[in-house]
Design a protein around this motif. Sequence first.
Motif, mmCIF file in Angstrom:
data_model
loop_
_atom_site.group_PDB
_atom_site.id
_atom_site.type_symbol
_atom_site.label_atom_id
_atom_site.label_comp_id
_atom_site.label_asym_id
_atom_site.label_seq_id
_atom_site.Cartn_x
_atom_site.Cartn_y
_atom_site.Cartn_z
ATOM 1 N N LEU A 1 0.823 -1.213 0.000
ATOM 2 C CA LEU A 1 0.000 0.000 0.000
ATOM 3 C C LEU A 1 0.851 1.254 0.000
ATOM 4 C CD1 LEU A 1 -2.868 -1.023 2.453
ATOM 5 C CD2 LEU A 1 -3.041 -0.628 -0.006
ATOM 6 N N LEU A 2 1.925 1.266 0.797
ATOM 7 C CA LEU A 2 2.824 2.427 0.830
ATOM 8 C C LEU A 2 3.492 2.634 -0.519
ATOM 9 C CD1 LEU A 2 4.501 2.251 4.355
ATOM 10 C CD2 LEU A 2 3.066 4.071 3.457
ATOM 11 N N THR A 3 3.945 1.561 -1.128
ATOM 12 C CA THR A 3 4.589 1.653 -2.442
ATOM 13 C C THR A 3 3.608 2.199 -3.481
ATOM 14 O OG1 THR A 3 5.988 -0.229 -1.902
ATOM 15 C CG2 THR A 3 5.802 0.343 -4.230
ATOM 16 N N GLU A 4 2.365 1.718 -3.426
ATOM 17 C CA GLU A 4 1.349 2.179 -4.375
ATOM 18 C C GLU A 4 1.095 3.671 -4.206
ATOM 19 O OE1 GLU A 4 -3.416 1.563 -5.241
ATOM 20 O OE2 GLU A 4 -2.337 0.082 -4.065
ATOM 21 N N GLN A 5 1.016 4.149 -2.954
ATOM 22 C CA GLN A 5 0.761 5.569 -2.715
ATOM 23 C C GLN A 5 1.923 6.431 -3.190
ATOM 24 O OE1 GLN A 5 -0.161 5.642 1.445
ATOM 25 N NE2 GLN A 5 -2.331 5.242 1.093
ATOM 26 N N ILE A 6 3.145 5.969 -2.978
ATOM 27 C CA ILE A 6 4.316 6.728 -3.440
ATOM 28 C C ILE A 6 4.314 6.819 -4.955
ATOM 29 C CG2 ILE A 6 6.837 6.652 -3.621
ATOM 30 C CD1 ILE A 6 6.795 5.496 -0.713
ATOM 31 N N VAL A 7 3.999 5.721 -5.623
ATOM 32 C CA VAL A 7 3.961 5.711 -7.090
ATOM 33 C C VAL A 7 2.865 6.645 -7.596
ATOM 34 C CG1 VAL A 7 3.440 4.273 -9.096
ATOM 35 C CG2 VAL A 7 4.989 3.430 -7.343
ATOM 36 N N ILE A 8 1.687 6.613 -6.946
ATOM 37 C CA ILE A 8 0.602 7.506 -7.352
ATOM 38 C C ILE A 8 1.034 8.958 -7.213
ATOM 39 C CG2 ILE A 8 -1.712 8.334 -6.734
ATOM 40 C CD1 ILE A 8 -2.373 5.401 -6.002
ATOM 41 N N GLY A 9 1.640 9.298 -6.081
ATOM 42 C CA GLY A 9 2.090 10.665 -5.827
ATOM 43 C C GLY A 9 3.114 11.126 -6.833
ATOM 44 N N GLN A 10 4.074 10.247 -7.127
ATOM 45 C CA GLN A 10 5.095 10.620 -8.110
ATOM 46 C C GLN A 10 4.459 10.784 -9.484
ATOM 47 O OE1 GLN A 10 7.854 7.385 -7.598
ATOM 48 N NE2 GLN A 10 9.028 8.474 -6.046
ATOM 49 N N GLY A 11 3.458 9.950 -9.766
ATOM 50 C CA GLY A 11 2.781 10.045 -11.051
ATOM 51 C C GLY A 11 2.069 11.379 -11.218
ATOM 52 N N LEU A 12 1.427 11.871 -10.151
ATOM 53 C CA LEU A 12 0.725 13.159 -10.218
ATOM 54 C C LEU A 12 1.716 14.289 -10.463
ATOM 55 C CD1 LEU A 12 -1.861 14.773 -10.053
ATOM 56 C CD2 LEU A 12 -1.607 14.837 -7.571
ATOM 57 N N ALA A 13 2.855 14.249 -9.785
ATOM 58 C CA ALA A 13 3.872 15.287 -9.981
ATOM 59 C C ALA A 13 4.378 15.292 -11.419
ATOM 60 C CB ALA A 13 5.035 15.081 -9.005
ATOM 61 N N GLN A 14 4.447 14.122 -12.031
ATOM 62 C CA GLN A 14 4.921 14.031 -13.408
ATOM 63 C C GLN A 14 3.820 14.355 -14.417
ATOM 64 O OE1 GLN A 14 6.457 10.053 -13.420
ATOM 65 N NE2 GLN A 14 8.414 10.650 -12.544
ATOM 66 N N LYS A 15 2.562 14.093 -14.048
ATOM 67 C CA LYS A 15 1.445 14.314 -14.973
ATOM 68 C C LYS A 15 0.942 15.748 -14.970
ATOM 69 C CE LYS A 15 -1.117 10.982 -13.319
ATOM 70 N NZ LYS A 15 -2.234 10.062 -13.062
ATOM 71 N N ALA A 16 0.987 16.415 -13.817
ATOM 72 C CA ALA A 16 0.411 17.756 -13.703
ATOM 73 C C ALA A 16 1.303 18.786 -14.370
ATOM 74 C CB ALA A 16 0.208 18.108 -12.229
ATOM 75 N N ASP A 17 0.738 19.557 -15.280
ATOM 76 C CA ASP A 17 1.475 20.642 -15.925
ATOM 77 C C ASP A 17 0.523 21.810 -16.160
ATOM 78 O OD1 ASP A 17 -0.020 20.088 -18.248
ATOM 79 O OD2 ASP A 17 1.551 18.855 -19.115
ATOM 80 N N THR A 18 0.991 22.824 -16.864
ATOM 81 C CA THR A 18 0.184 24.038 -17.042
ATOM 82 C C THR A 18 -1.119 23.785 -17.793
ATOM 83 O OG1 THR A 18 1.421 24.575 -19.049
ATOM 84 C CG2 THR A 18 2.189 25.575 -16.997
ATOM 85 N N SER A 19 -1.179 22.708 -18.546
ATOM 86 C CA SER A 19 -2.379 22.456 -19.349
ATOM 87 C C SER A 19 -3.467 21.702 -18.591
ATOM 88 C CB SER A 19 -2.014 21.673 -20.616
ATOM 89 O OG SER A 19 -1.622 20.354 -20.268
ATOM 90 N N ASN A 20 -3.111 21.043 -17.481
ATOM 91 C CA ASN A 20 -4.110 20.162 -16.866
ATOM 92 C C ASN A 20 -4.213 20.215 -15.345
ATOM 93 O OD1 ASN A 20 -1.877 18.815 -15.870
ATOM 94 N ND2 ASN A 20 -2.093 17.036 -17.200
ATOM 95 N N TYR A 21 -3.413 21.021 -14.665
ATOM 96 C CA TYR A 21 -3.382 20.900 -13.213
ATOM 97 C C TYR A 21 -4.687 21.300 -12.528
ATOM 98 C CZ TYR A 21 -2.232 25.921 -12.573
ATOM 99 O OH TYR A 21 -2.245 27.286 -12.562
#
Length: 200
Positions: free
Chosen positions: A10-30
């Motif tokens: 569960l901890l690993t999944e949450q870390i991956v989700i969090g890192q994914g959001l940081a990589q996915k969020a940009d000026t076009s979609n945040y």
Amino acid sequence: MKLKLLVALLLTEQIVIGQGLAQKADTSNYYDYFSSYQTNKNIRGRKLTTNWLRKNEAIPVIMDELQKGGFDWLYDNTLFKVDSGQYVVLAAYSRKSNFGFLYIEGHEVPPSKRHRRELSQQSDRGVDYFSCEETPTGEPNFVKIKKLPKNIFILNENCYWYQYTENPVDNNFLITKEIALNILRQDIKAYLIKAPKPKQ
């Protein structure tokens, strides 16, 4: 043993989700990631807070990007004369290249995608920039700048929001302050493409 393995997964999944959001969020979609308790069922904290990057937090980022871009003679909090009796305080200014960034302070609640389309204060004040000067008599002097010069780039505090709760795990699902700072960097870089090239 099974319980420890489940917790680790569960901890690993949450870390991956969090890192994914940081990589996915940009000026076009945040703005798509703006959260409320109704829209984000992953939030565990009791109090969800929305905040904005203040000018004193934005200035070091702007100055850093200007330095990386090769611009010289940089000044922060620079008084800039737009016209007779009309001044703005620029968050950052390159005297050598004669351009700067105005960081409009203040924000509306809640964040709205409209704020990225309307960086100036035209929609609510009818002018690009509106400020209040204090005078020796105590009477306010309202300064309205109808049109800012093209060598002044507008950044608006409205656009640089972030969220948090008292539970750090929620950072995996929210636009964090670090992501907001990265959005600011992306905006500055986009402006610098249009800026006068550094003089040699």
